[in-house]
Design an enzyme around this catalytic site. Structure first.
Site, PDB file in Angstrom:
ATOM      1  N   SER A 276       8.992  80.600  22.938  1.00  0.00           N
ATOM      2  CA  SER A 276      10.182  79.988  23.537  1.00  0.00           C
ATOM      3  C   SER A 276      11.293  79.772  22.518  1.00  0.00           C
ATOM      4  O   SER A 276      12.309  79.152  22.839  1.00  0.00           O
ATOM      5  CB  SER A 276       9.808  78.651  24.182  1.00  0.00           C
ATOM      6  OG  SER A 276       9.435  77.700  23.205  1.00  0.00           O
ATOM      7  N   ARG A 340       2.727  75.034  18.011  1.00  0.00           N
ATOM      8  CA  ARG A 340       2.310  76.436  18.150  1.00  0.00           C
ATOM      9  C   ARG A 340       3.013  77.268  17.096  1.00  0.00           C
ATOM     10  O   ARG A 340       4.232  77.385  17.076  1.00  0.00           O
ATOM     11  CB  ARG A 340       2.633  76.972  19.545  1.00  0.00           C
ATOM     12  CG  ARG A 340       2.158  78.425  19.738  1.00  0.00           C
ATOM     13  CD  ARG A 340       2.059  78.847  21.184  1.00  0.00           C
ATOM     14  NE  ARG A 340       3.353  78.994  21.833  1.00  0.00           N
ATOM     15  CZ  ARG A 340       3.527  79.541  23.047  1.00  0.00           C
ATOM     16  NH1 ARG A 340       2.477  79.973  23.732  1.00  0.00           N
ATOM     17  NH2 ARG A 340       4.730  79.644  23.581  1.00  0.00           N
ATOM     18  N   GLU A 433      -4.704  85.267  25.663  1.00  0.00           N
ATOM     19  CA  GLU A 433      -3.620  86.003  26.317  1.00  0.00           C
ATOM     20  C   GLU A 433      -3.592  87.474  25.910  1.00  0.00           C
ATOM     21  O   GLU A 433      -2.642  88.184  26.243  1.00  0.00           O
ATOM     22  CB  GLU A 433      -2.276  85.342  25.987  1.00  0.00           C
ATOM     23  CG  GLU A 433      -1.988  85.216  24.517  1.00  0.00           C
ATOM     24  CD  GLU A 433      -0.781  84.334  24.207  1.00  0.00           C
ATOM     25  OE1 GLU A 433      -0.065  83.945  25.144  1.00  0.00           O
ATOM     26  OE2 GLU A 433      -0.568  84.043  23.022  1.00  0.00           O
ATOM     27  N   ASP A 461       1.639  87.106  29.446  1.00  0.00           N
ATOM     28  CA  ASP A 461       1.287  87.851  28.238  1.00  0.00           C
ATOM     29  C   ASP A 461       0.028  88.682  28.459  1.00  0.00           C
ATOM     30  O   ASP A 461      -0.051  89.836  28.024  1.00  0.00           O
ATOM     31  CB  ASP A 461       1.071  86.887  27.064  1.00  0.00           C
ATOM     32  CG  ASP A 461       2.310  86.756  26.191  1.00  0.00           C
ATOM     33  OD1 ASP A 461       2.858  87.790  25.782  1.00  0.00           O
ATOM     34  OD2 ASP A 461       2.736  85.627  25.922  1.00  0.00           O
ATOM     35  N   ASP A 633      10.321  82.770  28.999  1.00  0.00           N
ATOM     36  CA  ASP A 633      10.280  83.017  27.564  1.00  0.00           C
ATOM     37  C   ASP A 633       9.862  84.468  27.360  1.00  0.00           C
ATOM     38  O   ASP A 633       9.909  85.272  28.288  1.00  0.00           O
ATOM     39  CB  ASP A 633       9.371  82.013  26.838  1.00  0.00           C
ATOM     40  CG  ASP A 633       7.904  82.122  27.259  1.00  0.00           C
ATOM     41  OD1 ASP A 633       7.545  83.108  27.944  1.00  0.00           O
ATOM     42  OD2 ASP A 633       7.120  81.234  26.891  1.00  0.00           O
TER      43      ASP A 633
END
Length: 726
Positions: A276, A340, A433, A461, A633
């Site tokens: 993001s 993250r 992901e 993702d 995002d």
């Protein structure tokens, strides 16, 4: 040109060096020279391993591409495909049963099921809003969103609408009946709350006195026991505060003078340095790191314009109550913060190594976000503690299989040793992901069994990687059909099944993905309860209001009980996971359907890319083709660009059709952004950098590593910033 400071063999961007020297190391018992020397050792030791893992990704992808080319259009035996994946080391042998051994985990992770926010830490205002979203007004969240219907005269407007207000209060009282039901009648019949001999008593409108069915759900109060200012309830690990004020405009017309319900909402938040965030150079990365540092020091603030006035927003303090027996009770006033980091793919020239090469960005993120978090661990947080367990919680995205998880754990080992932290201080959140991680999830968790506190599915993702990994197998089904694919349903169940089998219940979060429509709260209330019912003890939401409303689901659903039932079920199927989402021979699409899919994808790509490239906005509410706002995002971009690349490759559409769709949708996106004074239109000449980036993401989609969008986005954003400087 970026100016640099030579520190040993490293060349560090001056601004970053100053941030570390003047703020990050302040109060930390480490000299600047020692810090950079130890980081240089990490760079020298781990960069070659990082690069080798990326090379292995490419090797496996080439083997997959060749195999799919050979078998394209054939009815392939699933056993043959599975054998091939095992032969090349893509599908690994299962590990023996085990339970995770992580220690010193915050209770927000182990015992409190609830909503989770994900926000770009680069935006200080967003970061503060999310950190403070631990508590929120249920009345405000209901009144201000479509969670309450406008039917029957309940419209929202500039002035307070008492009809709408009454609907809000009815919803809230019904929620109280779920949180802490009364022995007799409903909270709607309450006229007074008071405490007597450590028990909550409720006077009713018929003159009777009643109590809670489960008295232990009353855990605290403020004010006087006979006329409390608030009553604190607890259900399924989450708190709800009944706020009482007879002088308040709402409270004075309520029978029990209740003015609001303050609910515990975003129990945890991920401060994002990755998908993001648009961070392409030292200026951007410094902003990311200093905001994270400000959160860890408890001093981050941001000026916000509200109703024509400028206010300063800062972190909330903890909340204080009396227990039923009169002791003191303090609850955290802020969401527990994860950070993250970026994945293993990208390199950053914010720091150059001894050979004047950009270093792996993940190494820098790991070192600096940990150094910043040490301010919290060492009490340099202005009394605004983040981790009460003494841990640093880092989410690591886009890892491909157990080798890459093991590498992340090695990186954390080295960082802890360099910074003088106890081993396993850094905890790991694993984003499930990527396809190779999903198929080998148990082995991934095993590699991190001393650190793992979080696993999470990410549909967008994961679908992007599903498409790219099997790019040459054939044409993929339209995106609208993807959610009905066998692999996707198995993927969501598989993640929960494996997490529970590895002992994550009570030791970590098993999470589900984002509700992407921040304006569609009625639909979220109807649909997102499926996540806790699926055994997820957290799920992502796009805003503090969404967190408040999603919290109601965790009062309805006892997640631990659902998890216990799931443990008894048959596990999701590996064969289903390996079923590729290909269009069947009889699944022919009309030209109208093809065009609709192209337009949808093109509009989605352009709407996101134009803000990323031209304005450096990594996450925002982007209008879709139907003018519905979606929080987007890079994951959204990945699936759309890979899907179009796949259809181009297999002749479902032509380059001319795609380019025509891009041009047509560029005009639509321009119109949708017409009120933005900073917006740069893409039409009618279509020569801008944003439009070029969108084209490349599609037409060069098969060449992008794992289908990732970062390399091209970074390239075009850097060029855009350079033009601004000129």
């Amino acid at each position: 040109m970026t100016t640099r400071v030579q520190v040993g063999g490293l060349k560090v961007a001056t601004g970053l060096w100053q941030l570390v020297e003047e703020r990050m190391l302040s109060g930390i018992n480490m000299k600047s020279k020692d810090f950079w020397s130890k980081f240089e050792n990490i760079v020298n030791e781990l960069s070659p391993i990082n690069n080798a893992l990326l090379a292995k990704r490419e090797k496996l992808q080439l083997q997959l591409d060749d195999w799919h080319r050979m078998h394209q259009g054939k009815n392939v035996d699933p056993a043959l495909y599975k054998a091939f994946l095992k032969e090349i080391g893509y599908l690994l042998p299962s590990v023996d049963n085990f339970s995770v051994e992580t220690r010193n985990i915050d209770t927000e992770i182990t015992h409190q099921a609830g909503p989770q926010l994900v926000v770009p830490v680069k935006n200080a205002r967003f970061a503060l809003n999310a950190a403070n979203a631990r508590w929120g007004s249920l009345y405000d969240a209901l009144y201000g969103t479509d969670a309450i219907s406008e039917a029957g005269g309940a419209e929202k407007g500039a002035l307070y609408n008492p009809v709408r207000g009454e609907k809000v209060i009815q919803f809230a009282k019904q929620h109280l009946d779920i949180v802490a039901p009364l022995e007799d009648r409903s909270h709607a019949n309450a006229t007074r709350y008071f405490v007597e001999e450590g028990l909550l008593q409720i006077a009713l409108d018929d003159g009777c006195i009643t109590a809670l069915v489960e008295p232990d759900k009353f855990v605290g109060y403020t004010g006087n026991i006979h006329q409390p200012d608030s009553i604190l309830l607890k259900n399924h690990g989450l708190h709800v505060e009944i706020q009482i004020d007879s002088y308040n405009d709402i409270g004075r017309i309520d029978k029990a003078n209740v003015k609001d319900l303050l609910v515990e909402a975003a129990v945890t938040t991920i401060m994002d340095c990755e998908d993001s965030v648009a961070a392409v150079d030292s200026e951007d990365k410094i902003e990311v790191y200093q905001n994270w540092l400000g959160l860890m020091q408890g001093i981050l603030s941001a000026k916000v314009n509200k109703n024509g006035d400028t206010i300063t927003r800062s972190l909330c303090d903890d909340r204080h109550y009396f227990t039923p027996n009169g002791d003191r009770l303090t609850l955290p006033g802020r969401s527990l913060l994860f950070v993250r980091n970026v994945g293993h793919l990208m390199a950053t020239n914010v720091v150059l190594n001894k050979d004047n090469e950009a270093i792996p960005e993940g190494l820098l993120d790991g070192m600096l976000t940990t150094l910043a978090a040490m301010h919290d661990l060492q009490g340099l947080n202005n009394g605004r503690i983040n981790s009460r367990a003494g841990s640093i919680n880092i989410v690591k995205p886009k890892m491909h299989g157990p080798e890459e998880v093991a590498f992340t754990c090695t990186l954390f080992d080295r960082i802890e040793a360099a910074l003088g932290l106890m081993r396993y201080t850094i905890k790991l959140g694993i984003m499930d992901e990527e396809r190779r991680t999903t198929l080998n999830l148990k082995a991934c968790i095993y590699e991190a069994k001393h650190r793992v506190v979080f696993i999470n599915t990410g549909f967008l993702d994961r679908t992007g990687d599903e498409i790219h990994t099997s790019m040459y197998a054939g044409a993929m089904v339209p995106k609208s059909q993807m959610k009905q694919s066998a692999w996707l349903n198995a993927y969501e169940d598989w993640n929960v099944d494996v997490g529970l089998a590895c002992g994550l219940q009570g030791h970590g979060q098993i999470g589900k993905g984002m509700w992407a429509m921040p304006d569609e709260m009625a639909a979220m209330l109807a649909d997102k309860i499926a996540h806790p019912r699926a055994g997820a003890n957290t799920a992502w939401v796009p805003s503090p209001n969404a967190a408040i409303l999603h919290s109601t689901h965790y009062h309805l659903v006892n997640v631990k009980a659902y998890q216990n039932r799931i443990k008894q079920n048959t596990r999701a199927s590996l064969d289903a996971l390996l079923t590729l989402p290909l269009m069947s021979a009889d699944n022919t699409l009309t030209q109208e359907q093809v065009q609709q899919e192209l337009d949808n994808n093109a509009q989605s790509i352009l709407g996101y890319v134009v803000r990323w490239v031209d304005q450096g906005i990594g996450c925002s509410k982007v209008l879709d083709i139907n003018n519905v706002g979606l929080m987007e995002d890079r994951a959204t971009l990945r699936i759309s660009s890979q899907h179009m690349a796949n259809w181009l490759l297999h002749g479902i559409c032509t380059q001319e059709q795609v380019l025509s769709a891009l041009k047509r949708m560029a005009a639509v996106v321009d119109e949708q952004n017409g009120d933005d004074p900073l917006y740069q239109p893409m039409s009618p000449d279509f020569t801008g950098l944003a439009f070029q980036a969108a084209r490349d993401l599609i037409f060069k989609g098969t060449l992008q590593p794992s289908g990732y969008t970062e390399p091209l986005l970074h390239q075009y954003r850097i060029e855009a910033k350079a033009r601004i400087v000129k």
